[in-house]
Scaffold this motif. Structure first.
Motif, mmCIF file in Angstrom:
data_model
loop_
_atom_site.group_PDB
_atom_site.id
_atom_site.type_symbol
_atom_site.label_atom_id
_atom_site.label_comp_id
_atom_site.label_asym_id
_atom_site.label_seq_id
_atom_site.Cartn_x
_atom_site.Cartn_y
_atom_site.Cartn_z
ATOM 1 N N TYR A 161 3.255 17.343 -0.402
ATOM 2 C CA TYR A 161 4.204 15.761 -1.108
ATOM 3 C C TYR A 161 5.526 15.759 -0.466
ATOM 4 C CZ TYR A 161 -0.381 17.214 -4.641
ATOM 5 O OH TYR A 161 -1.178 17.406 -5.007
ATOM 6 N N THR A 162 6.135 17.025 -0.885
ATOM 7 C CA THR A 162 6.844 15.814 0.155
ATOM 8 C C THR A 162 7.291 14.987 1.199
ATOM 9 O OG1 THR A 162 8.535 17.741 -2.046
ATOM 10 C CG2 THR A 162 9.378 16.799 0.039
ATOM 11 N N ALA A 163 6.196 15.835 2.226
ATOM 12 C CA ALA A 163 6.750 15.892 3.751
ATOM 13 C C ALA A 163 5.713 13.807 3.005
ATOM 14 C CB ALA A 163 5.890 16.643 4.058
ATOM 15 N N ASP A 164 4.685 13.702 2.204
ATOM 16 C CA ASP A 164 3.987 13.136 2.466
ATOM 17 C C ASP A 164 4.811 11.973 2.377
ATOM 18 O OD1 ASP A 164 1.670 14.355 3.928
ATOM 19 O OD2 ASP A 164 0.893 14.406 2.509
ATOM 20 N N ALA A 165 5.252 12.280 1.154
ATOM 21 C CA ALA A 165 6.588 11.293 1.183
ATOM 22 C C ALA A 165 7.584 10.342 1.721
ATOM 23 C CB ALA A 165 7.158 11.609 -0.576
ATOM 24 N N SER A 166 7.889 11.326 1.652
ATOM 25 C CA SER A 166 9.191 11.222 3.311
ATOM 26 C C SER A 166 8.525 10.233 4.281
ATOM 27 C CB SER A 166 9.732 12.747 3.728
ATOM 28 O OG SER A 166 10.906 12.593 4.888
ATOM 29 N N ALA A 167 7.544 10.789 4.966
ATOM 30 C CA ALA A 167 6.726 10.341 5.381
ATOM 31 C C ALA A 167 6.469 8.716 5.329
ATOM 32 C CB ALA A 167 5.334 10.963 6.268
ATOM 33 N N GLN A 168 6.218 8.316 4.751
ATOM 34 C CA GLN A 168 5.527 6.948 3.823
ATOM 35 C C GLN A 168 6.714 5.912 4.045
ATOM 36 O OE1 GLN A 168 3.076 5.682 3.360
ATOM 37 N NE2 GLN A 168 1.582 7.699 3.556
ATOM 38 N N TRP A 169 7.785 6.618 3.192
ATOM 39 C CA TRP A 169 9.342 6.009 3.457
ATOM 40 C C TRP A 169 10.200 5.517 4.416
ATOM 41 C CZ3 TRP A 169 11.151 3.467 -0.136
ATOM 42 C CH2 TRP A 169 11.409 4.554 -1.936
ATOM 43 N N GLN A 170 9.462 6.710 5.416
ATOM 44 C CA GLN A 170 9.915 6.128 7.236
ATOM 45 C C GLN A 170 9.160 4.951 7.804
ATOM 46 O OE1 GLN A 170 9.499 9.829 9.618
ATOM 47 N NE2 GLN A 170 11.049 10.503 8.481
ATOM 48 N N LYS A 185 1.060 -1.297 0.033
ATOM 49 C CA LYS A 185 0.299 0.089 -0.148
ATOM 50 C C LYS A 185 0.829 1.264 -0.250
ATOM 51 C CE LYS A 185 -3.421 2.445 2.930
ATOM 52 N NZ LYS A 185 -4.085 2.302 3.812
ATOM 53 N N GLN A 186 2.075 1.421 1.182
ATOM 54 C CA GLN A 186 2.539 2.674 0.609
ATOM 55 C C GLN A 186 3.557 2.442 -0.394
ATOM 56 O OE1 GLN A 186 4.557 1.658 4.421
ATOM 57 N NE2 GLN A 186 3.041 1.675 5.721
ATOM 58 N N SER A 187 4.151 1.860 -0.900
ATOM 59 C CA SER A 187 4.399 2.009 -2.176
ATOM 60 C C SER A 187 4.216 2.296 -3.537
ATOM 61 C CB SER A 187 5.054 0.249 -2.533
ATOM 62 O OG SER A 187 6.544 -0.221 -1.903
ATOM 63 N N ALA A 188 2.570 1.571 -3.407
ATOM 64 C CA ALA A 188 1.683 2.153 -4.429
ATOM 65 C C ALA A 188 1.552 3.641 -4.099
ATOM 66 C CB ALA A 188 0.070 1.631 -4.349
ATOM 67 N N GLU A 189 1.303 4.135 -3.159
ATOM 68 C CA GLU A 189 1.227 5.720 -2.376
ATOM 69 C C GLU A 189 2.377 6.448 -2.990
ATOM 70 O OE1 GLU A 189 0.203 6.091 1.648
ATOM 71 O OE2 GLU A 189 -1.822 4.738 1.282
ATOM 72 N N ILE A 190 3.563 5.880 -2.493
ATOM 73 C CA ILE A 190 4.896 6.651 -2.632
ATOM 74 C C ILE A 190 4.745 6.546 -4.539
ATOM 75 C CG2 ILE A 190 7.347 6.293 -2.975
ATOM 76 C CD1 ILE A 190 6.859 5.307 -0.834
ATOM 77 N N VAL A 191 4.373 5.601 -5.025
ATOM 78 C CA VAL A 191 4.524 5.978 -6.925
ATOM 79 C C VAL A 191 3.173 7.103 -6.556
ATOM 80 C CG1 VAL A 191 3.415 4.998 -8.961
ATOM 81 C CG2 VAL A 191 5.338 3.825 -6.879
ATOM 82 N N GLU A 192 2.376 6.945 -6.376
ATOM 83 C CA GLU A 192 1.312 8.653 -6.422
ATOM 84 C C GLU A 192 2.374 9.633 -6.003
ATOM 85 O OE1 GLU A 192 -1.497 7.672 -8.560
ATOM 86 O OE2 GLU A 192 -0.438 6.057 -8.720
ATOM 87 N N LEU A 193 2.039 9.968 -5.056
ATOM 88 C CA LEU A 193 2.442 10.764 -4.891
ATOM 89 C C LEU A 193 4.310 11.401 -5.721
ATOM 90 C CD1 LEU A 193 3.085 10.638 -0.724
ATOM 91 C CD2 LEU A 193 1.266 12.332 -1.910
ATOM 92 N N LYS A 238 10.043 0.750 8.396
ATOM 93 C CA LYS A 238 9.317 0.559 9.283
ATOM 94 C C LYS A 238 9.292 -1.253 9.220
ATOM 95 C CE LYS A 238 8.874 4.458 12.550
ATOM 96 N NZ LYS A 238 7.967 4.986 13.214
ATOM 97 N N ASN A 239 7.727 -0.997 8.106
ATOM 98 C CA ASN A 239 7.026 -2.039 7.704
ATOM 99 C C ASN A 239 8.016 -3.757 7.602
ATOM 100 O OD1 ASN A 239 4.841 -2.379 8.335
ATOM 101 N ND2 ASN A 239 4.298 -0.428 6.836
ATOM 102 N N ARG A 240 9.651 -2.917 6.615
ATOM 103 C CA ARG A 240 10.134 -3.910 6.208
ATOM 104 C C ARG A 240 10.717 -4.667 7.528
ATOM 105 N NH1 ARG A 240 12.788 0.111 1.374
ATOM 106 N NH2 ARG A 240 11.686 -0.373 -0.533
ATOM 107 N N GLN A 241 11.638 -3.623 8.646
ATOM 108 C CA GLN A 241 12.244 -4.297 9.816
ATOM 109 C C GLN A 241 11.002 -4.855 10.360
ATOM 110 O OE1 GLN A 241 12.968 -0.605 11.678
ATOM 111 N NE2 GLN A 241 14.614 0.081 10.291
#
Length: 367
Positions: free
Chosen positions: A175-184, A90-98, A188-191
């Motif tokens: 958009y930049t702030a949202d993308a940064s939050a999604q990456w963080q 889900k987050q990967s898809a949101e990052i792509v859209e952002l 966490k989910n990868r961990q």
């Protein structure tokens, strides 16, 4: 020379040691937990022959209980893995859209800047003379007044341009702030996935090691003990009258979900799998209902949280039965007190009694 009694005693000691080691492994799975190294496993030469005194039913029951605990812990970790996997997608898809929004926003910003620059250059060419002076110097006052109207329109357009430019800059910043939050969160989910994977493999390895200590005949006896325990639980559940007033009939989507699950009988369990050749418990139920045109959450815990609950007495074929207090297992009800489910590692998709495990509740995907 060792006597049969000695070999039997050694055999029981071996199983007892194995169970104790597995208890330690159960604790091992908890992050940050310190533990002592288990006692060394006896060498192969110490392993008795098939003629040794069999392990008692009491010892086998202890093995069964510990295996249940290990596989349950693996199931909980599998749900955590699946949840993290879904969030990662889900987050990967949101990052792509952002990212797409950022690109479009930057293009729009560049266009607005070009327009603002053109407006500024146009104002520079007029010399910036005040309107009153231009009126006094004009040979045609009416033409000047007409021109003033156009100037006012231009000023309003310029103000609108500036406002749009400001909004676009603010959007880009968000958009930049949202993308940064999604990456963080993605990290966490990868961990979380990595931690869950470690716990799953540790629990399954411990269970397999414990089972490997048993002779063929003991494994057969263990299987019978498991069957007896499941039958006892199912009988008690049916005797309780849980299905006494159950008359629910499957809907068309429910029939489609049951048909899908039935077609998967005999396929191996694999944690994290959603088919088509292997499944875990919620992978089977989510795919069964997806095939029926009703997508549902991926994990048993989210299925329990998000889908409408119904009483056990009101359930109908196609409903999902959620098991254990932590909602760590799920099965598809097929009617007549039976379920289809993917039990655990080493097993295949199978039919079982709906009451053979502790029921938490029932949910309905097509309520």
């Amino acid at each position: 020379m060792s006597t049969g009694t000695d070999r039997g005693t050694g055999r029981r000691a071996l199983i007892t040691t194995a169970v104790a080691v597995v208890c330690a492994v159960t604790v091992l799975a908890a992050p940050g937990t310190a533990f002592a190294s288990p006692a060394p496993t006896p060498t192969p030469s110490a392993t008795p022959s098939a003629s040794a005194t069999p392990v008692s039913n009491k010892d086998l029951e202890a093995v069964r209980t510990k295996l249940d605990a290990l596989y349950h812990a693996a199931s909980v970790a599998t749900d955590a893995y699946n949840a993290a996997e879904e969030q990662t997608k889900k987050q990967s898809a949101e990052i792509v859209e952002l990212a797409k929004k950022i690109v479009k926003g930057q293009e729009k910003l560049d266009e607005l800047k070009d327009r603002a620059g053109a407006a500024a250059r146009s104002q520079y060419r007029t010399g910036g003379i005040p309107d009153e002076a231009q009126l006094l110097l004009s040979d045609n006052p009416q033409a000047f007044l007409d021109g003033t109207g156009r100037v006012l329109q231009g000023q309003r357009a310029t103000k609108g341009l500036i406002s749009e430019l400001t909004r676009t800059q603010q959007d880009l910043k968000q958009y930049t702030a949202d993308a940064s939050a999604q990456w963080q969160q993605l990290e966490k989910n990868r961990q979380a996935k990595a931690a869950a994977t470690k716990k799953i493999t540790t629990q399954i390895a411990a269970a397999e090691k414990l089972e490997s200590q048993l002779e063929k005949q003991e494994k057969e006896r263990l299987a019978k003990l498991e069957q007896q325990a499941a039958l006892k639980a199912q009988t008690a559940w049916l005797d309780s009258g849980a299905l006494k007033d159950a008359t629910g009939k499957a809907t068309s989507p429910g029939k489609a979900a049951v048909a899908y699950a039935t077609a998967q009988l005999g396929k191996p369990y694999e944690w994290g799998a959603e088919g088509p050749s292997t499944y875990d418990c919620s992978g089977l139920t989510s795919q069964a209902w997806a095939s029926a045109g009703h997508p549902i959450p991926r994990t048993s815990q989210e299925q329990w949280k998000q889908l409408p609950h119904v009483a056990v007495k009101d359930m109908r074929p196609g409903d999902l039965i959620i098991y254990f207090a932590d909602a760590s297992h799920v099965a598809l009800y097929i009617g007549d007190g039976a379920i289809i489910h993917a039990p655990r590692p080493g097993r295949t998709v199978t039919v079982a009694g709906a009451g053979s495990m502790p029921i938490l509740g029932v949910v309905r995907p097509d309520a």
